[in-house]
Each structure stands twice: as C-alpha cells, then as structure tokens.
Write an enzyme that holds these catalytic residues in place. Structure first.
Site, short mmCIF file in Angstrom:
data_model
loop_
_atom_site.label_atom_id
_atom_site.label_comp_id
_atom_site.label_asym_id
_atom_site.label_seq_id
_atom_site.Cartn_x
_atom_site.Cartn_y
_atom_site.Cartn_z
N TRP A 294 -17.93 38.62 28.53
CA TRP A 294 -18.50 37.56 27.69
C TRP A 294 -20.02 37.57 27.71
CZ3 TRP A 294 -21.14 33.12 29.78
CH2 TRP A 294 -21.21 33.10 31.18
N ASP A 295 -20.64 38.16 28.74
CA ASP A 295 -22.09 38.11 28.80
C ASP A 295 -22.72 38.88 27.65
OD1 ASP A 295 -20.58 39.57 30.72
OD2 ASP A 295 -22.38 40.48 31.50
N GLU B 206 -17.86 31.50 38.85
CA GLU B 206 -16.69 32.15 39.44
C GLU B 206 -16.37 31.66 40.85
OE1 GLU B 206 -17.37 36.32 39.00
OE2 GLU B 206 -17.39 36.17 36.83
N LYS C 199 -21.54 29.90 42.05
CA LYS C 199 -22.01 31.28 42.05
C LYS C 199 -23.07 31.48 40.98
CE LYS C 199 -20.19 36.02 41.59
NZ LYS C 199 -19.10 36.82 41.01
#
Lengths: 812, 812
Positions: A365-366, A492, A596
């Site tokens: 998705w980045d 995450e 994170k």
C-alpha cells in the site's frame, strides 16, 4: 562486514570516492539503474566481489508454496517472488592472464558517479594487478528511459605505461550461483525467498557478436528473453570469439593493447518477457529492441537519456538551500522514484523498485500512499500507469473479496501479479485500508490531472468495487453509526481492532468518491451493475462513519480501546530491544500502547480536514509518546504533522531520518533494495511538511514554514495543464506559474489566484513555539550529522564522519 | 465410503453385530484398548482391511518442523507429533494357503464386543474362504490395567466340518505402510501430520517364540522397545518358525488341524520407551514386562483386569434409567476415560486418549477442564497423575513465559512433551486461560481429595507461577480495575480480545488459589522466591478484576465490545456452510457475533458463583442465539446451563449430542480418535447438568432435576475418604454415604449432613418453565433417535435407525 561507503556530497549526483567492499551490498542498491521495466543493481562490471547480484524485469516472478504450520480457510497457498533474470552487466577483464578482481592486487583509484541529470552510472578504476600491471578501466552504464527494453554499457580499458595482453569477456549469465551474497539471512522476513535456479532454458543462440537466451520460469510460466550485442574498438589484430549455452552467452575479445591505447567494448542489452506469447514472438520483440538500441547507438542513447531527464527535472526538481546533503537527498530520491516508475507501464511499483529483491519484489500500500502522491504532482503518467496496473488486477481483487465473504473488490496486502501473497493474515488480509489507499490515489491523480478518461476507465471500477467492499465490511449499529470491526490499520504493532480511525476516515472518502463517479459516469457505473440506491447508501455510510474519541484523555484512540491499553514498558527497553518485533511476540505488542509506525498521526496528514488544529496538536503530542518508529514508513508522517503543529526542529529530524534511510543505511537493510516509500517521503516531508501543501480541500492549500537551518525551499506541482511553483523562504512564499494560465490556491487558508507571468509573494507568520513533545526513551530522532564529504566553498574536500542514529526496522 | 456401524445397545458393553468395512475407521476408535500407557486401535487381527492402523505409547512422539509462510518472534519452530509404535496386534491366518481377508470369500458371522466390566475386546468371526473352506476365529484382546507395560491376545481358529491346513502368523511390525488409511486428508487440520517411517531400528532379536524390536525416533531421540512372546496350543505335529528383522518380528505356526479341533495362539506383548535410558536398560525393562505377563498368564491377566474394573465401577458407575442408549453411552465414556488415564503415570491425557492420531496426539486445555473434573470425583489417582505431568513440564512453561515477556509460567495450547506446538498464535499462545484451567484442575483435585502432599508438591509451584503470569499479563487501569487485554477465550471464533469474561474470572480464581497456598506452605513458596507482597497483590488483582457488562442489553459480553459487533448472517447460511471455519475466514468470524463453542456460557458453569440466577438466564438466552456449536466442546457446557436455567428438554438434547458424538460419529471424525472431552462431558452433563452438582462453593452443591424422559439418575462422588451417592428421581433425591463417616452438602442451597448408613431423601420442586430460547437457523440441536438396535423387554432385537443431526466441527 558492513562498512560505510565513502561518499562525497554533490547536488546532482551520487558520488563515491573509494571502493569499500564491505559497503557493496548497500552501494549496489544506491547505484542501481532502472527504467521501471528493467532494473540493474549497481554491481561491479566484473561481477565480484558483490553483495547481491540482481537484474530484474518488472513483473517477472516465480510462484512458490506458502507453508502454514496450521492452515485455515482463505490462506494463500502460493506466493510470488521476484527472480533475477540473466545478468547482462557482466564484463570481465584479464590482464596478462590475470583476472581483474579488486580484492587482489591494488586499487589505486576508484570512483563511481550516478549522474541524476544524465541517467548514467560512471565508474573509473585504476588497478594494479598482483604482478604489477596497471590498467585504467572506465565504464558507463545506462538503462534507457526512452527505449524501454534496452540498456547499454560502454567499457573501456587502457593499459598504463606498457603494452599488455588484455582479454575482455562480455557475458549474459542466467541462474548464477552468486545471485545471493554473503549477507543473506533466511530468518529475516524482509528478505526475499531464495529460489534455486529459477529459470529453465528454452533456447539460446549466437550470431556474430550477438547472443540471446530464452528462459521460462517453472511454475509461473513466464518467458524471458535477454540478448546482448556488441561494438568493439581495439587493435586491428584483436581476436573475437562468441559462444552460447543454456544459461550463458559470452563474447571474448583478446587483444594486445599498446600502452596508452584502449580496448573499448560497447555492449547493448535488451530484455523482454511475456506470460502468454510464443518463443518466436518474445524473441522477435527482444531482437527488435536490441537492433533499435544498436541503431540508436551509444551517443544516441545517452542523448535521449539526458533529454528525458531534462524534462523530468524541469517539472520535478526541488531546491533546498541550507543543507547540501538534503539537497542531494531529495534529488537522489526523485531520481530513483522516476527510475522505479518511468516505464513500468501497467506493472506494479514494488516497495523497493527494481533495486533489490527485498520483500520478494512485492508492491504494498505504500506505493499508493507515499509514492503515487509524489508522482501525481511531478510525473503523472507514471502514477497513471501504476494505477492502471491496479486496475488490471481488479478481477483478482474481486475473487479475493468473494473468497473473504465480502462484496466488490479487496486489493492484496503484498503482490507482484495481483494475488494476495501474505502468509500472516492479521497484518495483511485484515489491513483493508489498502483498498482505500488505492482509491485515494485514484482520487488524487484525477484531481491533480483532470484526467477524466482515466477516471471513467479506471476510477469508476476501482472506486465502486472498493465502496461495495466497505459497505459489506462494516455495519450500522443500533445507534445509527457505521462501524468497521476486526481490521488492522497502518500500525503493525496493533491488529484486528475495531474502528481504526485511519481506516474509517479513508473508507468514508472512498465511499464518497465512489458515489461521485457513479453519478458522473452513469453508463459505466450501470455496466458494473450499480443499483440506484448505492450512491446514496455510500454517502449515508460515510456520513455515519464512527470515529472513536477518548473524551477523558481528549485524544482520538487509534482504534477502539487503544487508549485504555497498558503502556509498553518503554523505560525498561534497551537499544538492542529494537526493532521490537524481532524481540517481542506480536501478542504482547498488539495489546499494549506501542506504535510501530504512524497510524492515527498518518490520518492527521491524509485526512487532516477531519481534525481541528487543537485536536492535531493534542493527538500528535499523545502519539509521539508511544511511537517507536520500527518502520521506515513512520518518520515521514510524523515529520509532516510535527511541521504542521509547529515542531519545526523535530520535523527536520524526521525528514532527515526519512531522506537518509538508504544513503546512511539507517535501517541496516539498504542491501535488499531502496526504501522507495522513504524516497517519496523525502519529497512529502519537504513539500507537505515545510511547504505545508495539502490536497484534501477543493483547491491546493499551503501553509509553508521552514526550519531554522533552511534558507529556501522551492518546488513545482503539476496541476492539470498548469505547473505551480512555490518558492519559500523563512519569511515569505512566492507563487508563480511557469506553465498554464491560472491556478487557485490558499496560503494559510486565504484564497489567491496566480496567473501566467504573475508573481505572488505572501508573508509567513511565525508560529508560536509549542510545548515540547516526548518520544519513548531512546526513540527520539537523533540529529543526523552528515556522513561522507562536503565540498567546501573552495571546492576542497571536507570530511565529516556522521553518527548513525538508532533507527532500524522494516519498511512495511 | 463411510458406513454406519451395526451396533446393538447393551448396558455394559459396546456390541457390534456385523462387520461393515466402511465403518472400520470409526469402530477401530470405538473398540480401542488402552491403559493410558499403551494404546491399541481396534484393528482387525489380520491387519486389513483397516481405516487407520495404530499402536501408541503415551509420550512417544517425533519432532517435525513447523513451517511458517511468514515467521515472527516467538513462533514455535518445531512441533511434536504422535507416531505409531510397532504393531503387535497382528495375527494373520492362511486357510489352505489362502489369506483370510474379510473382503474376499464370505463373512457368515462377525461380532465384536468390548466388555466394560471385563476390559476385553472379543471377536468372533465365521468365514468362508473363496474356495469354500469355513473357519471360526475367536479372538480376545486386552491391554492390561494392572500390568502397565503388557497386553495380550488369545487367538483361536477352528476349522468347520473338515480338516484344514492352517498357518497363523503372529507379527510385530514397525513403520508399516498402512499406518494411514484411505480416509487421510492432508488438508484437514484436525488430523495428524504423517511422518514417513519414523522409527529407526537399533536392534532386533528372536529367542524361541519371543521376538523383540528396539527402535529410536530420529529427531526426538526416544527409544522404543516392543516385544512379543507366545504360547501355542495345537496339533502335536505343528511346525513353529520364528524370524526377526529391523522392522519385523514374526512367528509362523503351521498345522494340519482336524475339524472341530482348534489352533490357539496366546500372544503376550510388552512395550516400553525412554528418552534417556540405554538400549540394555530399555530392553531389560520390556523383557521383564513380557516375562511377567507370561508368568501371570492369560487367565491371570483377565482376572486382574476384572478386579481392577470392579473397583472402578464400584466408585464411578452412573445409572441412567429411561434411556438405554444414554445408560450405555455414559459407561462407554467412563470406560474410555479410565482407559486413557489409568496408567498414564505422569504423562499427558491427549485429546483423543490413545485411540487415534488426531490432533497429532496432543493434549489441550480440555483435559483439565472436562476430563480431570470427572476423574477427580471418580478415579482421583488418574487426575493426580495427569497433573503431575503438567508439573513436570513447568520448566518449559517458565521458559515460554520468559520468551513471551511474561513472568512465572504459561502452559502450552497443545503439546505432548510440554513444548508449545501450535502454529497459529491468535488461537493458541493468546489463549492464556489454559494456565487458569490447569490451576483450576489443581484446586479441584485438592478440594475433592484433600491431598495436601500433592498440594504442596504440585499445587504450590503451579498456582504461584501461573499467578505471576496473570499479574504480568494484565494491568490496573486508571480507574483501579485490573484488565487483561489481547487474549483469546475458549471460543475459537473470537481472538485477541480484551477482558474475556471466562479468562478474567478464571484468572481471579487462579490468583486467589495462589495466595492461599503461598500462605499455607510458606517454606515451599519461599523456595519459589515468593515476596511478602505477592499474596496480597494477587488478592487485590482478583478483587479488582474487570468483568465487562453491557448495561443496555443487560448481558455480559463475552469480551469487551462483543455485543456491539455485527451479528453473523445466520439466516443466509446453508447446512453446508458449517463448520464455518472451513468456509469462512477467521477475520470475518472474529469480528462478528458468532460463537463456535460455549465461552461466556462455559463461565456460567465453571464460575457460576459470580452470576445471579437472572444473569444466567439472560446470558444463556442471549448466547444461545449466536452459538453454532462447530466444536464438540460446546454442547456439554450449554447443556449444563440449559438444565440450570430450566430448559430441561434442551439440556437433554445437548447431552445426547455430547454423549453420542463418537458412538454416532456426529463430528464425522471419530476415525481420528475419540473426543475424550465429550466423553467427560457425558458425565458432566448428567452429574452437573441433571444432578445439578457444583463444586465452586465450600461444600458440594446439588440442584438435581431430571428431564421428563428419565426416571432415575444415580451417581457417586469420591470426596476424600468418603463416597457420596446421589440417587435422583423426578420428584426427589436421595443422598447416602457408601463409604466414609459424614459429608456436608447443600440441596438447592439448603445445608445437610449425611452420615454413615444414613439415607437422606429430599424433595425436588418443579422449576417454572422458562421462555423458549432460540439457536441460529438450523443450529438447534436435533432430537437424536437411537441408532442401532435396542433390546426390548423380551430380549428380542428392535431395530431403530437413527437420524444423524447436522453437528460437525472439531473437538478443540
């Protein structure tokens, strides 16, 4: 052993002044060449020593089984993993029968320069053999941005002071044993799965100085053709011999070269692949590319490259004054973003581009969230092509939705060809925000370009099918709010939560976007079976979307219950405890307050229109205290919100961490490939951070503010047929229109229109210094001192050894 | 193809009247013999046909890698899986050189009877060979409850009407190919991993009629010795020949047998294993067991078996009048519970006992939660031994806690030797309630027996170390409540939730129990490093334990947020959608209101003292509507609470579902082994359901009430030195004391004391009929009609073919 590379800062190039073998794995990544179709790691011409040999073709992968200790319904049984295609970079040299190898004899001089304006990797090496023979090797390597299937190398060797017997071997090698270097660690999940000899030979042949190999992958059935041709200049009595085998093409040139004269090998390379076409078709295509490259010739290829890049930089360059390394870093980042995407042409942009095999070559998705915003405003055709790739995978996303008991389409967490390839569903299948991220990239691209044809063809199906997914994924509760339970947001260190704020806000935008295109393109929507109720239902859901709020703490919880969880025992942590995921179980990370990567804070950026300035300030302060940045995706978003909330020094530190992640190997895994999202984050940190650019309002919004160490920041945004230039100093911002007739924008909320040839200069007020925020113990960003070498004003070298900050972690 | 077996109901035996090959996989499980150390599936003497060959030694396993598509910190890398040891059941027969095989020729009569009072499996077969030779085979098989390492078979073959040449081959076979039958499905997670030839031969020898094999497992390094000896009666001129090889011992008897005379082979078997001892030591041990068995002789072994079982039934028998099949079922269940545990002696009681390789031979929490309560009140030494096994694994549980960033000890979800062997952490590692279940079994055993020596040796360390785990696992929130986040309760259609009611209540009991033993045994507690504050801290945590409550719906949510989740679309389900886990992804099950197995309702039973009668009624009603019973662990708890809340007919249906899960193969996987928790659930359903027995108060509590179809229920409870007998009719309950001097108890809350020779008869009031409760569409329990054959009053057979209900699902 890992060494720091010897780098010299240069505003328009990456420049290495010395060969350090312990830094090869990193520099092979930094010096990688690519056009989005072909990718070549910056391996030395002679192949060895090496960190990781790699030549990639976008979309070429092998299928491997995904084993599960305990399987369950809906688990992917097979994954896709990138494979190295035949290595055509190889040019070996024998000097008086001694193999040139930098580990033997003596390297008297070694320089590599990757020129961002010319798109060429240049290398000069002065080597003394163990028996005392000296040669100078000059090589130039390029992957053509113009001619998608072509690459070329110009290799020149010159004996120093005496005549020598030289042998140059130009090779094309498949399934090479050395594809994996010494740093390979099978327990690091961020590395690629290693497949043994993934290519099966189908054909090989040689014709004069030309050799071609045709291979096929065993399970994915992809046919790969690779070819090389040569022009050789040297003494008249040189001897040229060619040969080919299933996994090798080789041309050997033998010549007695007088001192001061040279032997020059021009090597043309062509690559192509297909999952459908016949041998003869793929062969013809690659033969054609090769002929075209040779016809264009070295000079022609170089000229084309320069021209392509001139156009790119005219549109995309960012000027940073006050920090030479940041100036270099943002150009390095933009250059690699272009390389990763320029000629991808309906293939994915992987998390590492084509610079390494990390993350199995998968796209995440980045790409949509970090990379495509940059491309949408700088090189929109690349953003368009990447979204066409997503569109091409829509049927797989529909099947996946069906398998998951959903409607519409849901895009995979990680993939090459479109299938879900993740082996751990709580962090992948449950991360439904991927689909909203794709939709958001569509909406942004259309808004930036006004490309309505794309909107009709790609926007309509992507937006509508993902909206249907959201509608089925959530439900109205008894109070009339729409809730989305059991999903995973960007962070995450949390999973399977209810009402993740980022997800819910992005889903709402997705739903509204779908309603809009459904009404804008009724025929296309009807072809997708749109019911008359759907657009209204989607808007109603978006309006009713539940966004949790903790009234006691006066912050938005990242998801339901988050702020009620126990705090991670940050004060008990030692530096070696990070990244936490390598030292603590997910179960413990998930149930405590520890983040994170920016999640709620990312929402403050992507969905800033939902929050008040005060909410942003409080949320940012709260989440700074629990975010450990064990992912390179984190600092970018934190930096942008730090800038917005007035923490300009902190924003600068986060920008450095983002911009230098690969140049300084901050995550210790640049060897696996670039962190392309961080490359994009460099642009975002400058343009959206200090430039204060936001695109979630009707017209572009700017609230620029520079940190104290910068004197100037200038950038362009392509907006449809116009290009808006923003030039920011400490006290004012100047808006001009290099292209186009007029553009509306807001400066600190005040609307302006800039027209052709107009110069609008507006003041920047000082922002009140906010209260200091605190990160968990030991997790504040370090001031990164420049590593490598500055050019001082006289041009002399000024050595500044940098400290590396603590930052480690994975890109995704 | 699966067939229903031909069964005739018998109150004291399992009786099969016909050989149906398609039911062999099921009947091999039902007719399995075991003493908790040795387990033998009910395979036919001649080996084939078969569903699954299996001979097990409790604790013998092989290690296999647990593959993870994406690994992470704390994942087990290796699992343990049960392996079949050498098969000594084999006795093959050749009739005039034709191999006796029921698939060929004609089976004129075939009967198998497993006698619950004698502990012997008897088989009679009248077979006509393809060439017309008729023989009668009578075999008896037993696994000694007295002599732990011994088993024996008495095999007699008699020619019918004419003289015949008979060959009997008695074998001991290791690594047999047929260990896995045709029904093996590698995609069914409930089956065992199949290891190819797991035993490596170390030694084999033959001495007269005795043969011994010694093997070792490759990775777990366990040494297994198996041996057989024989006594043979037959014609004087018979010829006996022995042989042995690495994987085989064989004795061949050849005889011309006159019509009407017999050839009889008495086969003694002995088994032993060790992970530490030398070949000579293991050899000597098994040779000793074998000699002892032969010395005891067949008649002696049979007499010992009877005597052992007489003592068991004197203590454990349950009388059910009004339903013949339930009478049989509860004795079948108790017999198998004894078989699984009698001589386990500090080994686990696996989920399937030693009747099959399902679930890899692992033990789960259901042993402590379902099996040990039954044993604690009927055969407490077996409960004690099973808890000694847990105690023996405490160091592994401590290491696991340390690995998981916890304190104290955390017991594994599934294991043979004590290591965590689960490959899916959200449903295993996160199910911390396992440790509370173990502690609860300790507390119950000590309360039932008063065994303070055990309490000191086993109770102290288990309770204290698990209490430390709970203390670290949860945290006080700002309101002063203690919360436990990110765990998984008994229901496997939810995971990683906050404040699971069952878990929190059980943890509180665990903590209080630890505080009590810490003070009772201060020296032993000190040896565990007890701090003076710990007992008070534990009590404070127990007192502050957060138990969520949904005031709007007036029910307890199974965990935080549960009642706010979307309802599973039950009305859209078809029967083939169940079990849901095979057709829907976990992500979807987890985020909706759908329950695989009783969780909050289980807490109403195990922690009934926390809830008011009205809360129980409302909770039961609510959870009935969302529970699908995709696990055989569910019906038992639902039935008990159904009975308590006055739903007596429903309670009966749930009891049937529990009691008949294997006899009727309701879960379609009895082939893999018995559902031992359901066997235990049969007793619990009768004693705690209709007997209304609860043990969470200071003294035993009874609130008996029979369903309309039962006229009588009588059962015994061993309470320390006393045995309390409860005899319930529709209108009254009679309490007597067959053993002991006096016992205090309550009858519907009213305290009584029953003394030696006293008979206390108390009335049972009718309970008001409660409102009807509803299960999800199609998931109401079916009225199970008896399958097989009843004996009517005249003793004639009355055939009643049963309907199978929808129920499927996994045991755990």
């Amino acid at each position: 052993m890992t060494e720091k590379p010897a780098m010299k800062i240069d505003p328009w190039a990456l420049r290495e002044t010395e060969l350090r073998i312990g830094s090869l794995a990193q520099t092979e990544t930094l010096f990688a060449l690519s056009n989005g179709h072909i990718g070549m790691r910056g391996n030395l011409d002679e192949g060895e020593p090496t960190g990781q040999i790699g030549t990639f073709l976008n979309g070429v992968y092998e299928i491997r089984p995904l084993p599960h200790a305990e399987t369950a319904y809906g688990y992917p049984e097979a994954g896709e993993t990138v494979v190295s295609v035949p290595n055509g970079k190889l040019i070996r040299l024998l000097v008086d029968d001694e193999l040139m190898d930098s580990r033997y004899g003596e390297v008297l001089r070694h320089e590599r320069v990757l020129d961002f304006r010319e798109g060429v990797l240049r290398r000069t090496m002065h080597w003394r053999s163990p028996t005392g023979q000296e040669v100078i090797v000059e090589s130039e390597r390029m992957v053509s941005l113009r001619q998608r299937g072509a690459a070329a190398i110009c290799y020149k060797v010159t004996p120093v002071n005496k005549d020598m017997q030289l042998v140059v071997q130009s090779e094309l090698v498949a399934n090479s044993d050395e594809a994996v270097g010494e740093h390979y660690d099978p327990n690091d999940p961020r590395m690629a799965a290693v497949l043994d000899k993934p290519l099966r030979s189908e054909e090989h042949f040689l014709h004069e100085e030309m050799a071609m190999l045709i291979h096929r992958t065993e399970n994915s059935g992809l046919r790969v053709a690779s070819a090389m041709d040569h022009e050789i200049e040297g003494p008249e009595d040189m001897y040229i011999e060619g040969e080919s085998g299933p996994d090798i093409g080789r041309l050997t040139v033998t010549a007695k070269v007088p001192a001061g004269q040279s032997l020059k090998v021009l090597k043309y390379l062509a690559y192509g692949w297909s999952g459908r076409r016949s041998i003869s078709s793929v062969r013809a295509q690659v033969r054609g590319s090769l002929s075209e490259a040779r016809h264009t010739g070295w000079e022609g290829l170089i000229a084309g490259q320069k021209e392509f890049l001139r156009e790119f930089w005219d549109n995309a360059d960012v000027v940073v004054e006050g920090d030479d390394e940041m100036q270099q870093a943002v150009r390095f980042a933009l250059f690699h973003l272009l390389q990763a995407s320029a000629r991808g042409e309906r293939r994915a942009i992987p998390a590492k581009g084509l610079t390494g095999s990390g993350y199995d070559g998968h796209a995440f998705w980045d790409t949509e969230t970090f990379v495509l915003p940059v491309l949408s405003y700088t090189w929109p055709t690349a953003a368009r092509d990447a979204l066409h790739w997503r569109h091409a995978t829509l049927d797989m996303a529909r099947e996946r939705a069906q398998q998951l008991n959903l409607a519409g389409a849901t895009f995979p967490w990680r993939t090459i060809a479109g299938r879900e390839c993740s082996g751990y569903w709580p962090a992948s299948t449950a991360a439904f925000h991927v689909s909203a991220d794709v939709s958001d990239a569509v909406l942004r691209y259309v808004k930036a370009t006004g490309d309505e044809e794309f909107n009709r063809e790609v926007g309509v199906p992507i937006l509508i099918e993902t909206a249907r997914m959201w509608q089925k994924l959530g439900a109205f509760d008894s109070s009339g709010e729409f809730r989305i339970a059991g999903v995973t947001g960007p962070d995450e260190y949390s999973a399977i939560v209810d009402n993740n704020v980022y997800t819910n806000l992005m889903a709402a935008r997705n739903l509204r976007g779908a309603a809009a295109v459904a009404e804008q393109f009724p025929e296309d929507a009807a072809a997708l079976g749109l019911t008359p109720e759907e657009p209204d239902e989607w808007r109603a859901i978006a309006d009713a979307m539940h966004i949790p709020y903790d009234a006691t703490q006066q912050v938005h919880p990242q998801a339901d219950n988050f702020t009620h969880h126990e705090l991670w025992p940050f004060d008990d942590m030692e530096p070696t405890d990070y990244p936490l995921m390598l030292n603590y179980p997910y179960f413990d990370l998930y149930r405590k307050q520890v983040i994170k990567q920016a999640d709620l804070v990312l929402a403050l950026f992507t969905n800033g229109d939902y929050f008040t300035a005060e909410e942003k300030r409080r949320n940012f302060e709260y989440y700074e205290g629990v975010t450990v940045r064990d992912s390179s995706l984190s600092a970018c978003g934190q930096g942008i919100i730090a800038a917005e909330t007035g923490h300009l020094d902190l924003a600068w530190q986060y920008l450095q961490e983002t911009a230098l992640v690969d140049l300084h190997n901050l995550a210790h895994n640049t060897s696996d490939g670039l962190h392309l999202a961080a490359s994009a984050g460099t642009w975002l940190g400058l343009v959206c951070g200090f430039g204060g650019f936001r695109d979630y309002y009707d017209i572009p919004f700017f609230a620029p503010r520079l940190p104290k160490n910068l004197s100037r920041l200038a950038f362009n945004l392509r907006l449809g047929e116009s290009t808006l230039r923003v030039d920011v100093s400490q006290t004012e911002a100047t808006y001009t229109l290099p292209r186009g007739s007029s553009v509306e924008f807001t400066h600190f909320g005040e609307k302006h229109i800039v027209a052709e040839r107009e110069i609008i200069t507006l003041p920047i007020d000082e922002i009140p210094r906010p209260a200091t925020v605190h990160q968990p113990k030991g997790r504040a960003p370090d001031e990164i001192k420049t590593t490598g070498t500055h050019l001082d004003e006289t041009g002399a070298l000024l050595q500044v050894e940098g400290d590396y900050p603590h930052q480690t972690g994975s890109a995704v």
